[in-house]
Design a protein around this motif. Structure first.
Motif, PDB file in Angstrom:
ATOM      1  N   THR A  89       1.777  89.824  67.093  1.00  0.00           N
ATOM      2  CA  THR A  89       1.937  89.856  68.784  1.00  0.00           C
ATOM      3  C   THR A  89       0.616  90.308  69.336  1.00  0.00           C
ATOM      4  O   THR A  89       0.503  90.023  70.466  1.00  0.00           O
ATOM      5  N   CYS A  90      -0.134  91.284  68.754  1.00  0.00           N
ATOM      6  CA  CYS A  90      -1.197  91.821  69.408  1.00  0.00           C
ATOM      7  C   CYS A  90      -2.381  90.961  68.825  1.00  0.00           C
ATOM      8  O   CYS A  90      -3.331  90.803  69.414  1.00  0.00           O
ATOM      9  N   HIS A  91      -2.540  91.021  67.309  1.00  0.00           N
ATOM     10  CA  HIS A  91      -3.632  90.176  66.741  1.00  0.00           C
ATOM     11  C   HIS A  91      -3.873  88.921  66.881  1.00  0.00           C
ATOM     12  O   HIS A  91      -4.896  88.395  66.404  1.00  0.00           O
ATOM     13  N   SER A  92      -2.959  88.514  67.688  1.00  0.00           N
ATOM     14  CA  SER A  92      -3.275  86.987  68.190  1.00  0.00           C
ATOM     15  C   SER A  92      -4.422  86.944  69.073  1.00  0.00           C
ATOM     16  O   SER A  92      -4.806  85.710  69.717  1.00  0.00           O
ATOM     17  N   GLN A  93      -4.352  88.250  69.867  1.00  0.00           N
ATOM     18  CA  GLN A  93      -5.149  88.136  71.151  1.00  0.00           C
ATOM     19  C   GLN A  93      -6.319  89.105  70.806  1.00  0.00           C
ATOM     20  O   GLN A  93      -7.481  88.971  71.484  1.00  0.00           O
ATOM     21  N   VAL A  94      -6.337  90.068  69.996  1.00  0.00           N
ATOM     22  CA  VAL A  94      -7.328  91.021  69.893  1.00  0.00           C
ATOM     23  C   VAL A  94      -7.741  91.099  68.280  1.00  0.00           C
ATOM     24  O   VAL A  94      -6.997  91.115  67.351  1.00  0.00           O
ATOM     25  N   TRP A  95      -8.896  91.127  68.071  1.00  0.00           N
ATOM     26  CA  TRP A  95      -9.332  91.246  66.964  1.00  0.00           C
ATOM     27  C   TRP A  95      -9.097  90.071  66.095  1.00  0.00           C
ATOM     28  O   TRP A  95      -8.796  90.144  64.781  1.00  0.00           O
ATOM     29  N   THR A  96      -9.481  89.193  66.618  1.00  0.00           N
ATOM     30  CA  THR A  96      -8.582  87.842  65.963  1.00  0.00           C
ATOM     31  C   THR A  96      -9.433  87.465  64.742  1.00  0.00           C
ATOM     32  O   THR A  96      -8.832  86.628  63.868  1.00  0.00           O
ATOM     33  N   GLY A  97     -10.562  87.802  64.789  1.00  0.00           N
ATOM     34  CA  GLY A  97     -11.488  87.311  63.530  1.00  0.00           C
ATOM     35  C   GLY A  97     -11.869  88.503  62.546  1.00  0.00           C
ATOM     36  O   GLY A  97     -12.695  88.241  61.806  1.00  0.00           O
ATOM     37  N   ALA A  98     -11.070  89.441  62.842  1.00  0.00           N
ATOM     38  CA  ALA A  98     -11.656  90.655  61.922  1.00  0.00           C
ATOM     39  C   ALA A  98     -11.182  90.596  60.406  1.00  0.00           C
ATOM     40  O   ALA A  98     -10.100  90.110  59.957  1.00  0.00           O
ATOM     41  N   PRO A  99     -12.081  90.704  59.505  1.00  0.00           N
ATOM     42  CA  PRO A  99     -12.061  90.305  57.840  1.00  0.00           C
ATOM     43  C   PRO A  99     -11.108  91.072  57.401  1.00  0.00           C
ATOM     44  O   PRO A  99     -10.167  90.679  56.742  1.00  0.00           O
ATOM     45  N   LEU A 101      -8.159  91.716  58.819  1.00  0.00           N
ATOM     46  CA  LEU A 101      -6.705  91.109  59.160  1.00  0.00           C
ATOM     47  C   LEU A 101      -6.544  89.800  58.538  1.00  0.00           C
ATOM     48  O   LEU A 101      -5.758  89.108  58.855  1.00  0.00           O
ATOM     49  N   ALA A 102      -7.371  89.444  57.788  1.00  0.00           N
ATOM     50  CA  ALA A 102      -7.420  88.061  57.036  1.00  0.00           C
ATOM     51  C   ALA A 102      -6.209  88.185  56.322  1.00  0.00           C
ATOM     52  O   ALA A 102      -5.444  86.928  56.452  1.00  0.00           O
ATOM     53  N   PRO A 103      -5.461  89.176  55.654  1.00  0.00           N
ATOM     54  CA  PRO A 103      -4.280  88.943  54.846  1.00  0.00           C
ATOM     55  C   PRO A 103      -3.110  88.652  55.902  1.00  0.00           C
ATOM     56  O   PRO A 103      -2.257  88.004  55.725  1.00  0.00           O
ATOM     57  N   VAL A 104      -3.173  89.212  57.143  1.00  0.00           N
ATOM     58  CA  VAL A 104      -2.069  88.975  58.192  1.00  0.00           C
ATOM     59  C   VAL A 104      -2.179  87.502  58.772  1.00  0.00           C
ATOM     60  O   VAL A 104      -0.979  87.077  58.739  1.00  0.00           O
TER      61      VAL A 104
END
Length: 222
Positions: A89-99, A101-104
């Motif tokens: 909900t949030c991470h499709s908009q922020v920190w979208t390429g953060a390593p 968050l790759a598992p998400v």
């Protein structure tokens, strides 16, 4: 009559018995110490997760309510663990390429749920219902600690029987308004502690809570 055993035999027998008793007492003490140690209770230990989620950042910094991620806490026995779509909900908009968050992102792309590792858990033979505790005003912080100050989630309480019984036998001091159960610092900001105590006593009466019955074995062992 010839003496079969030497005179020292009785002394050695007594010494052996004393050593056996001391050894047994030592073993009991060690076992008891281990049961209360952090190695056994896991208090203060961080559990590895597929994503290094920080409650300090999300709860303490951003002010996200516990119920946003733990969606079933008001309705059923389990609080529920965050589904991938909640994270996105949030991470499709922020920190979208953060390593980190790759598992998400992989979970979403593969339509496979994230497998979170439980931090707070009671044994399988213990019945616990989140919804009844939340509806009566038992706050999250009572069992989970100040998660808003935890960079990585760790167990705050031992979840041994004594911990549960202490609250069941005297629930009033732990109660607060149900709409404040997810607020981490509610008790810290009360200007009049006596009013908090009075509130707890009033709610015990209002809900018909009978502490003398809450330590019955059948309450938790069904």
């Amino acid at each position: 009559m010839a003496q079969i055993f030497p005179a020292s035999a009785d002394t050695w027998l007594r010494l052996t018995l004393v050593m056996m008793v001391l050894g047994l007492a030592g073993a009991v003490a060690v076992a008891g110490g281990y049961a209360d140690s952090s190695y056994a209770t896991l208090v203060g230990w961080v559990q590895d997760q597929p994503v290094p989620f920080s409650h300090e950042h999300h709860v303490g910094g951003l002010g996200i309510d516990c119920r946003y991620c733990h969606t079933a806490v008001e309705e059923g026995p389990r609080a529920g663990l965050p589904a991938t779509h909640i994270c996105m909900t949030c991470h499709s908009q922020v920190w979208t390429g953060a390593p980190m968050l790759a598992p998400v992102r992989q979970s979403l792309a593969r339509d496979e749920p994230l497998v979170w590792n439980r931090v707070a858990a009671v044994p399988d033979y213990v019945y616990f219902d989140h919804s009844i505790h939340v509806s009566r005003g038992v706050p999250c912080v009572a069992c989970h600690g100040r998660v808003d100050k935890m960079p990585l989630m760790m167990r705050a309480q031992p979840f041994q029987m004594g911990f549960c019984l202490d609250c069941h036998r005297d629930p009033a001091p732990h109660l607060r308004p149900p709409d404040q159960v997810t607020r981490m610092d509610w008790s810290d900001r009360q200007d009049h502690p006596e009013s908090h105590a009075a509130y707890g006593r009033a709610m015990v009466a209002k809900y018909g809570i009978e502490p003398r019955k809450l330590d019955d074995c059948s309450i938790c062992h069904r």
